[in-house]
Scaffold this active site. Structure first.
Site, PDB file in Angstrom:
ATOM      1  N   SER A 177       0.803  -1.107   0.134  1.00  0.00           N
ATOM      2  CA  SER A 177       0.061   0.030   0.178  1.00  0.00           C
ATOM      3  C   SER A 177       0.902   1.408  -0.171  1.00  0.00           C
ATOM      4  O   SER A 177       0.621   2.377  -0.333  1.00  0.00           O
ATOM      5  CB  SER A 177      -0.961   0.007   1.313  1.00  0.00           C
ATOM      6  OG  SER A 177      -0.525  -0.512   2.203  1.00  0.00           O
ATOM      7  N   HIS A 205      -5.718  -3.041  -2.806  1.00  0.00           N
ATOM      8  CA  HIS A 205      -5.323  -2.384  -3.856  1.00  0.00           C
ATOM      9  C   HIS A 205      -5.075  -2.936  -5.270  1.00  0.00           C
ATOM     10  O   HIS A 205      -5.013  -2.163  -6.334  1.00  0.00           O
ATOM     11  CB  HIS A 205      -3.839  -1.728  -3.336  1.00  0.00           C
ATOM     12  CG  HIS A 205      -3.939  -0.989  -2.180  1.00  0.00           C
ATOM     13  ND1 HIS A 205      -4.509   0.314  -2.066  1.00  0.00           N
ATOM     14  CD2 HIS A 205      -3.475  -1.176  -0.953  1.00  0.00           C
ATOM     15  CE1 HIS A 205      -4.541   0.719  -0.940  1.00  0.00           C
ATOM     16  NE2 HIS A 205      -3.763  -0.140  -0.237  1.00  0.00           N
ATOM     17  N   LYS A 237     -11.646   0.809  -1.449  1.00  0.00           N
ATOM     18  CA  LYS A 237     -10.657   1.396  -2.538  1.00  0.00           C
ATOM     19  C   LYS A 237     -11.364   1.300  -3.816  1.00  0.00           C
ATOM     20  O   LYS A 237     -12.369   2.165  -3.915  1.00  0.00           O
ATOM     21  CB  LYS A 237      -9.417   0.641  -2.306  1.00  0.00           C
ATOM     22  CG  LYS A 237      -8.501   1.127  -1.173  1.00  0.00           C
ATOM     23  CD  LYS A 237      -8.187   0.311  -0.222  1.00  0.00           C
ATOM     24  CE  LYS A 237      -7.739   1.089   0.962  1.00  0.00           C
ATOM     25  NZ  LYS A 237      -7.024   0.207   2.035  1.00  0.00           N
TER      26      LYS A 237
HETATM   27  C1  LIG Z   1      -6.970  -0.173   3.427  1.00  0.00           C
HETATM   28  C2  LIG Z   1      -6.294  -1.488   3.786  1.00  0.00           C
HETATM   29  C3  LIG Z   1      -6.777  -2.106   4.705  1.00  0.00           C
HETATM   30  C4  LIG Z   1      -7.855  -2.086   5.670  1.00  0.00           C
HETATM   31  O1  LIG Z   1      -9.292  -2.021   4.988  1.00  0.00           O
HETATM   32  P1  LIG Z   1     -10.474  -1.073   5.860  1.00  0.00           P
HETATM   33  O2  LIG Z   1     -11.755  -1.911   4.954  1.00  0.00           O
HETATM   34  O3  LIG Z   1     -10.117   0.187   5.382  1.00  0.00           O
HETATM   35  O4  LIG Z   1     -10.198  -1.377   7.299  1.00  0.00           O
HETATM   36  C5  LIG Z   1      -6.572  -3.593   4.853  1.00  0.00           C
HETATM   37  N1  LIG Z   1      -5.133  -4.018   4.125  1.00  0.00           N
HETATM   38  C6  LIG Z   1      -4.408  -3.134   2.959  1.00  0.00           C
HETATM   39  C7  LIG Z   1      -3.535  -3.303   2.495  1.00  0.00           C
HETATM   40  C8  LIG Z   1      -5.412  -1.893   3.029  1.00  0.00           C
HETATM   41  O5  LIG Z   1      -4.766  -1.156   1.895  1.00  0.00           O
END
Ligand SMILES: *Cc1c(COP(=O)(O)O)cnc(C)c1O
Length: 388
Positions: A177, A205, A237
């Site tokens: 990320s 992502h 996302k």
């Molecule tokens: C955003 C994200 C999460 C968390 O997801 P949420 O639904 O926002 O709690 C977990 N892993 C990765 C790699 C992320 O980018």
């Protein structure tokens, strides 16, 4: 306690690590209204421009009319609605897995699933750059927690050889990320199979962005349910909504329903969020031009940034960090860009390792070619002023 609080804040300020929120007064989209000021944003994770899409919004509103707002209970009590169930079926088909299971957030999915699958006497192996929720899940599981250097499969293999654990779980981000690079799943998956370890991938992502139909890293590397048994994804996302899921075999999903504390002991997502996510999933699958537009913007940005001599990372995804090193420097760049009407987040330790602070540019299918040009012009002007 009061003194400790003040000291914490003072220390973070002195180290350029103080974090502050900006308040939006409108939808998440490239042009955002931030406390009355128009900014052009390159920091959201709305990679396909679906967070404010009319189909997604109308699905949300219609479902709120039918189901109300709150789900009223956890899934196992009486909060599991038709919208949740239909979304799970559609996600299973989309990812090519037997089944999928919804979670309220990705954070909860990751911590809960790792804790359900491994415990005392087991071992969990994680990439050093994994998302905090994966690391927290591994640390709290009671299993022997072992980190390996970023994408260093040889080191992972040595650690897998050396363990006498009953169950072995290897956990990685599909797309990292803060760096935007892909885990080498084409090498990791066979290694896991050889060493009789299970592989779990967090594709927050990659979903919607990678693969011909947007099914993410599993599709990109053509990994089926046997090769990649625990596939996790989020809706916050590219889906542009909220929530998360885990997909895998029927046995895996049934076991998770029985054992996962972050699934059992929490209120189900509002059904309207599930309905909106179903609309997003349809758009992800049918409107392939969104992925094409995103990849065109990525290519445009990378070639422009290279011409400016900026230090990019090895990423072909929507996450395009510019490495600056020092936290103060990253903050100064971000502030200068904001003066020019451009919003790019400065990512500092502990989110990234010390000395690798960066601007984290994220691109979206909703950005126009002109907007990416504006960003590049802004970066050129900051570079002239602050030097690289
Ligand atoms: C955003 C994200 C999460 C968390 O997801 P949420 O639904 O926002 O709690 C977990 N892993 C990765 C790699 C992320 O980018």
């Amino acid at each position: 306690m009061q003194d400790w609080l003040r000291q914490q804040l003072a220390e973070r300020r002195a180290a350029d690590l103080y974090r502050q929120r900006r308040t939006l007064r409108g939808a998440q989209q490239p042009e955002v209204d931030v406390e009355g000021r128009q900014l052009l944003a390159f920091c959201s994770n709305d990679y396909l421009g679906l967070a404010n899409h009319p189909d997604v919004k109308s699905a949300f509103v219609r479902a709120a009319d039918t189901y109300g707002v709150g789900s009223g209970a956890s899934h196992l009590v009486c909060g599991h609605s038709h919208e949740h169930h239909a979304l799970e079926d559609e996600l299973a088909a989309f990812t090519g897995r037997d089944r999928a299971l919804l979670f309220s957030t990705g954070y909860m999915a990751n911590t809960g699933v790792i804790n359900a699958l491994v415990g005392k006497g087991d071992a969990v192996f994680e990439d050093k750059l994994n998302h905090a929720s994966l690391l927290d899940g591994g640390l709290s599981s009671g299993a022997k927690f072992q980190r390996f250097l970023h994408s260093d499969v040889a080191q992972l293999a040595r650690k897998l050889d050396a363990t006498a654990a009953a169950k072995k779980l290897v956990v990685v981000d599909g797309v990292f990320s803060m760096d935007g690079d892909l885990a080498p799943l084409d090498v990791i998956a066979p290694e896991c199979a050889n060493k009789r370890a299970w592989l779990m991938v967090d594709d927050a992502h990659g979903l919607g962005v990678l693969g011909k139909t947007g099914a993410g890293c599993a599709e990109h590397f053509a990994l089926d349910q046997q090769q990649l048994p625990v596939l996790m994804g989020t809706f916050g996302k590219a889906f542009g909504t909220f929530g998360a899921f885990v997909a895998g075999s029927d046995d895996l999903i049934e076991t998770l329903i029985q054992l996962t504390r972050t699934y059992i002991y929490t209120t189900a997502l509002p059904p309207a969020v599930a309905a909106a996510t179903r609309a997003s999933l349809k758009l992800i699958q049918t409107e392939t031009w969104r992925r094409e537009a995103l990849h065109a913007r990525i290519a445009q940005f990378r070639s422009g940034a290279r011409q400016l001599g900026l230090q990019l990372m090895d990423s072909d995804t929507a996450i395009q960090p510019i490495l600056l090193g020092d936290a103060g420097r990253a903050l100064a760049w971000s502030e200068k860009l904001a003066e020019l009407g451009l919003w790019v987040g400065a990512i500092r330790p502990p989110t990234v390792p010390a000395g690798s602070a960066r601007l984290r540019v994220t691109l979206s299918a909703a950005h126009t070619e002109i907007q990416v040009r504006q960003l590049l012009d802004g970066l050129a002007s900051v570079e002239r002023e602050l030097g690289s």
